[in-house]
Design a protein around this motif. Structure first.
Motif, PDB file in Angstrom:
ATOM      1  N   VAL A 275      36.963  27.415  -4.279  1.00 21.77           N
ATOM      2  CA  VAL A 275      35.610  27.122  -3.794  1.00 21.77           C
ATOM      3  C   VAL A 275      34.787  26.406  -4.857  1.00 21.77           C
ATOM      4  N   VAL A 276      34.792  26.922  -6.083  1.00 20.80           N
ATOM      5  CA  VAL A 276      33.936  26.382  -7.139  1.00 20.80           C
ATOM      6  C   VAL A 276      34.396  24.997  -7.584  1.00 20.80           C
ATOM      7  N   SER A 277      35.680  24.845  -7.836  1.00 19.62           N
ATOM      8  CA  SER A 277      36.169  23.540  -8.310  1.00 19.62           C
ATOM      9  C   SER A 277      35.928  22.450  -7.264  1.00 19.62           C
ATOM     10  N   ASP A 278      36.115  22.788  -5.986  1.00 14.66           N
ATOM     11  CA  ASP A 278      35.835  21.809  -4.918  1.00 14.66           C
ATOM     12  C   ASP A 278      34.354  21.443  -4.911  1.00 14.66           C
ATOM     13  N   LEU A 279      33.510  22.449  -5.119  1.00 18.49           N
ATOM     14  CA  LEU A 279      32.063  22.243  -5.096  1.00 18.49           C
ATOM     15  C   LEU A 279      31.612  21.347  -6.245  1.00 18.49           C
ATOM     16  N   LEU A 280      32.173  21.571  -7.435  1.00 19.22           N
ATOM     17  CA  LEU A 280      31.799  20.775  -8.604  1.00 19.22           C
ATOM     18  C   LEU A 280      32.153  19.300  -8.400  1.00 19.22           C
ATOM     19  N   GLN A 281      33.310  19.070  -7.800  1.00 18.39           N
ATOM     20  CA  GLN A 281      33.721  17.693  -7.552  1.00 18.39           C
ATOM     21  C   GLN A 281      32.857  17.040  -6.479  1.00 18.39           C
ATOM     22  N   GLU A 282      32.557  17.790  -5.439  1.00 20.01           N
ATOM     23  CA  GLU A 282      31.783  17.251  -4.323  1.00 20.01           C
ATOM     24  C   GLU A 282      30.383  16.829  -4.752  1.00 20.01           C
ATOM     25  N   HIS A 283      29.751  17.631  -5.644  1.00 19.66           N
ATOM     26  CA  HIS A 283      28.369  17.364  -6.035  1.00 19.66           C
ATOM     27  C   HIS A 283      28.245  16.715  -7.429  1.00 19.66           C
ATOM     28  N   ASN A 284      29.394  16.433  -8.058  1.00 23.18           N
ATOM     29  CA  ASN A 284      29.398  15.765  -9.355  1.00 23.18           C
ATOM     30  C   ASN A 284      28.541  16.504 -10.386  1.00 23.18           C
ATOM     31  N   ILE A 285      28.763  17.809 -10.474  1.00 25.83           N
ATOM     32  CA  ILE A 285      28.079  18.631 -11.475  1.00 25.83           C
ATOM     33  C   ILE A 285      29.120  19.343 -12.320  1.00 25.83           C
ATOM     34  N   ARG A 286      28.681  19.865 -13.451  1.00 27.43           N
ATOM     35  CA  ARG A 286      29.604  20.561 -14.363  1.00 27.43           C
ATOM     36  C   ARG A 286      29.381  22.062 -14.272  1.00 27.43           C
ATOM     37  N   GLY A 287      30.463  22.816 -14.482  1.00 31.31           N
ATOM     38  CA  GLY A 287      30.376  24.270 -14.456  1.00 31.31           C
ATOM     39  C   GLY A 287      31.002  24.883 -15.694  1.00 31.31           C
ATOM     40  N   PHE A 305      31.988  36.017 -10.553  1.00 30.65           N
ATOM     41  CA  PHE A 305      31.944  35.048 -11.640  1.00 30.65           C
ATOM     42  C   PHE A 305      30.502  34.711 -11.976  1.00 30.65           C
ATOM     43  N   VAL A 306      30.242  34.498 -13.253  1.00 36.55           N
ATOM     44  CA  VAL A 306      28.942  34.024 -13.713  1.00 36.55           C
ATOM     45  C   VAL A 306      29.173  32.651 -14.336  1.00 36.55           C
ATOM     46  N   MET A 307      28.416  31.655 -13.876  1.00 34.55           N
ATOM     47  CA  MET A 307      28.671  30.276 -14.296  1.00 34.55           C
ATOM     48  C   MET A 307      27.353  29.541 -14.538  1.00 34.55           C
ATOM     49  N   GLU A 308      27.382  28.668 -15.534  1.00 35.45           N
ATOM     50  CA  GLU A 308      26.251  27.778 -15.795  1.00 35.45           C
ATOM     51  C   GLU A 308      26.533  26.436 -15.127  1.00 35.45           C
ATOM     52  N   LEU A 309      25.613  26.010 -14.263  1.00 29.52           N
ATOM     53  CA  LEU A 309      25.744  24.722 -13.588  1.00 29.52           C
ATOM     54  C   LEU A 309      24.790  23.715 -14.217  1.00 29.52           C
ATOM     55  N   THR A 310      25.301  22.544 -14.553  1.00 27.82           N
ATOM     56  CA  THR A 310      24.463  21.495 -15.145  1.00 27.82           C
ATOM     57  C   THR A 310      24.723  20.178 -14.428  1.00 27.82           C
ATOM     58  N   GLY A 311      23.698  19.331 -14.394  1.00 33.57           N
ATOM     59  CA  GLY A 311      23.800  18.033 -13.736  1.00 33.57           C
ATOM     60  C   GLY A 311      22.491  17.689 -13.057  1.00 33.57           C
ATOM     61  N   ASP A 312      22.542  16.721 -12.157  1.00 37.90           N
ATOM     62  CA  ASP A 312      21.350  16.309 -11.423  1.00 37.90           C
ATOM     63  C   ASP A 312      20.762  17.506 -10.676  1.00 37.90           C
ATOM     64  N   GLU A 313      19.439  17.698 -10.809  1.00 40.05           N
ATOM     65  CA  GLU A 313      18.789  18.882 -10.236  1.00 40.05           C
ATOM     66  C   GLU A 313      18.995  18.961  -8.726  1.00 40.05           C
ATOM     67  N   HIS A 314      18.894  17.831  -8.052  1.00 45.57           N
ATOM     68  CA  HIS A 314      19.060  17.815  -6.596  1.00 45.57           C
ATOM     69  C   HIS A 314      20.479  18.245  -6.214  1.00 45.57           C
ATOM     70  N   GLU A 315      21.478  17.741  -6.966  1.00 45.66           N
ATOM     71  CA  GLU A 315      22.866  18.089  -6.670  1.00 45.66           C
ATOM     72  C   GLU A 315      23.125  19.585  -6.928  1.00 45.66           C
ATOM     73  N   VAL A 316      22.495  20.125  -7.979  1.00 47.09           N
ATOM     74  CA  VAL A 316      22.645  21.548  -8.267  1.00 47.09           C
ATOM     75  C   VAL A 316      22.081  22.374  -7.112  1.00 47.09           C
ATOM     76  N   ARG A 317      20.915  21.965  -6.585  1.00 45.57           N
ATOM     77  CA  ARG A 317      20.305  22.678  -5.461  1.00 45.57           C
ATOM     78  C   ARG A 317      21.193  22.617  -4.224  1.00 45.57           C
ATOM     79  N   GLN A 318      21.777  21.447  -3.990  1.00 48.34           N
ATOM     80  CA  GLN A 318      22.682  21.295  -2.857  1.00 48.34           C
ATOM     81  C   GLN A 318      23.924  22.184  -3.019  1.00 48.34           C
ATOM     82  N   ALA A 319      24.408  22.256  -4.251  1.00 46.80           N
ATOM     83  CA  ALA A 319      25.578  23.097  -4.529  1.00 46.80           C
ATOM     84  C   ALA A 319      25.263  24.566  -4.281  1.00 46.80           C
TER      85      ALA A 319
END
Length: 344
Positions: A275-287, A305-319
Motif C-alpha cells: 500500500v505505502v510503496s504504491d502510494l509514494l510512487q503515485e503521488h511522487n512523495i518520499r517516505g 508503521f510510523v512514517m515521515e512523508l515529505t514532498g509537495d504539500e498538496h500531494e502529501v494531503r492527497q496521499a
C-alpha cells in the motif's frame, strides 16, 4: 459450552457491600480458548471461580455443557466439577507426594482403581512432557515443570473445560511461552474449552480465539481477539494493547522531522499489500520509516508503521486521503503546523 447470564458476586463486610462481579453475561463456545483480561481487582478471578461455583454467585446463572450449576445439590456439584479442570498461579501441589502421586490423587478421589490410576497418570505426564520426572517431588522441579504437573492433574478426569487462573504470571517469559504452547496443544488435540484469566495482553494475543476485558467487576469490551487488537474501543483496552503494540515516538524525534509524520494501522489483506510503496510512487512523495512492526494474531497479520512523508504539500494531503480510505486507521502525529487524527 459455558453460558454466564447476568452473573453478580458481592461480599458483605461490617461497613459496606463490595461488588466483585457486576452483572456479567458471556457465551463461551465449545473448543475455543477464551481469555479474560483485566488489572488487579477487576473481578476476573472471582468470575472464574464462579464458573465452577467455588465462589457461589450472589445472582445470575452459570451453565456448563448444558447443566445449570446453580441448581445442583452439593453431591451433584462435586460430580459436575469432574468435567471442569482448574489450574492456579500457585500450582497447589502436595509437596510430600511425588509427581505421579500428585496426578493420581485426582483419580483416586474419583474412585479409579490403582492400576488404572498409574496408567492414566503416566499417559498425562507424557502429554505434558514430564515422563522422566514421575518419581520426583515438587521441590525438585522448576516453576514451569510444577505448572505442567498441575495441568496434568487438572486433565486427570478427562474434563471438557479447563479453567486457568493466572497460570503463567509467576513464570519467566520463556517458560510462559512453553506453557502457552502446551495449552494450545491440549486445546487442539483434546478439544478442550479453555478459559484463561490473565493481566497480560501478550498471553491473550498468543493463544486466545476471543477475549473479554474487565474493569470494576464489569465486562467493558468483548470480541474476537484480532478485532480487539485491531480496533480497541475502551480506554482500558487501549492501554492493554499498548503494552503489546507500543509505538510511542519520542518528542525529540518529532521535533527533528520536518515532514508530515503519520501512524498507519494495516489489517487483513492490506497488511500484506504494498500500500505505502504504491502510494509514494503515485503521488511522487518520499517516505522515511521511523518505526514499524507486523504482528500475527490468530495467524492474521496486523501491521503498524510510523512514517515521515515529505514532498509537495498538496500531494502529501492527497496521499493522506488515500490512506484514510484504504487503511483501518491513520493518525497524523505531526504535519509541521498542527497535530490531529484521521480515524476510519
Amino acid at each position: 459450552m459455558i453460558s454466564i447470564q447476568h452473573l453478580s458476586k458481592s461480599y458483605t463486610s461490617k461497613e459496606e457491600i463490595v461488588v466483585g462481579v457486576d452483572d456479567v453475561s458471556l457465551e463461551i463456545q465449545g473448543g475455543e480458548m477464551f481469555g479474560v483480561v483485566g488489572y488487579s481487582g477487576a473481578g476476573k478471578s472471582t468470575l472464574l471461580r464462579c464458573m465452577n461455583i467455588l465462589e457461589r454467585p450472589t445472582s445470575g446463572k452459570v451453565t456448563v455443557d448444558g447443566i445449570d450449576l446453580m441448581s445442583l445439590s452439593s453431591k451433584e456439584l462435586r460430580e459436575a466439577r469432574q468435567s471442569i479442570g482448574m489450574i492456579f498461579q500457585g500450582f497447589h501441589l502436595a509437596m510430600s507426594k511425588t509427581v505421579v502421586e500428585n496426578v493420581s490423587f485426582a483419580l483416586k478421589a474419583s474412585g479409579v482403581g490403582r492400576i488404572e490410576r498409574k496408567e492414566r497418570a503416566e499417559e498425562l505426564l507424557n502429554l505434558v512432557g514430564l515422563s522422566d520426572k514421575a518419581n520426583h517431588y515438587p521441590a525438585q522441579l522448576s516453576g514451569g515443570q510444577k505448572q505442567r504437573v498441575s495441568i496434568a492433574r487438572a486433565l486427570a478426569n478427562n474434563p471438557k473445560v479447563l479453567l486457568c487462573d493466572e497460570a503463567t504470571s509467576a513464570l519467566d517469559p520463556n517458560t510462559t511461552q512453553s506453557i502457552l504452547q502446551l495449552l494450545k496443544k491440549i486445546n487442539h488435540e483434546l478439544g478442550l474449552t479453555i478459559v484463561l484469566i490473565t493481566h497480560e495482553m501478550e498471553v491473550v494475543k498468543e493463544i486466545c480465539h476471543r477475549c473479554a476485558v474487565m474493569e470494576d467487576g464489569k465486562v467493558i469490551e468483548e470480541g474476537n481477539t484480532y478485532d480487539i487488537f485491531a480496533a480497541p474501543k475502551h480506554q482500558v483496552t487501549q492501554k492493554f494493547i499498548q503494552t503489546v503494540l507500543d509505538f510511542t515516538i519520542p518528542e525529540v524525534l518529532l521535533e527533528k522531522c520536518k515532514g508530515t509524520i503519520v501512524k498507519m494501522k494495516f489489517t487483513g489483506e492490506s497488511a500484506e499489500e504494498a500500500v505505502v510503496s504504491d502510494l509514494l510512487q503515485e503521488h511522487n512523495i518520499r517516505g522515511n520509516i521511523l518505526h514499524g512492526k507486523v504482528d500475527y494474531i490468530q495467524e492474521q497479520p496486523l501491521g503498524t508503521f510510523v512514517m515521515e512523508l515529505t514532498g509537495d504539500e498538496h500531494e502529501v494531503r492527497q496521499a493522506l486521503q488515500s490512506l484514510h480510505t484504504t487503511l483501518a486507521e491513520v493518525e497524523v502525529l505531526k504535519d509541521g503546523r498542527s497535530v490531529g487524527s484521521i480515524m476510519a
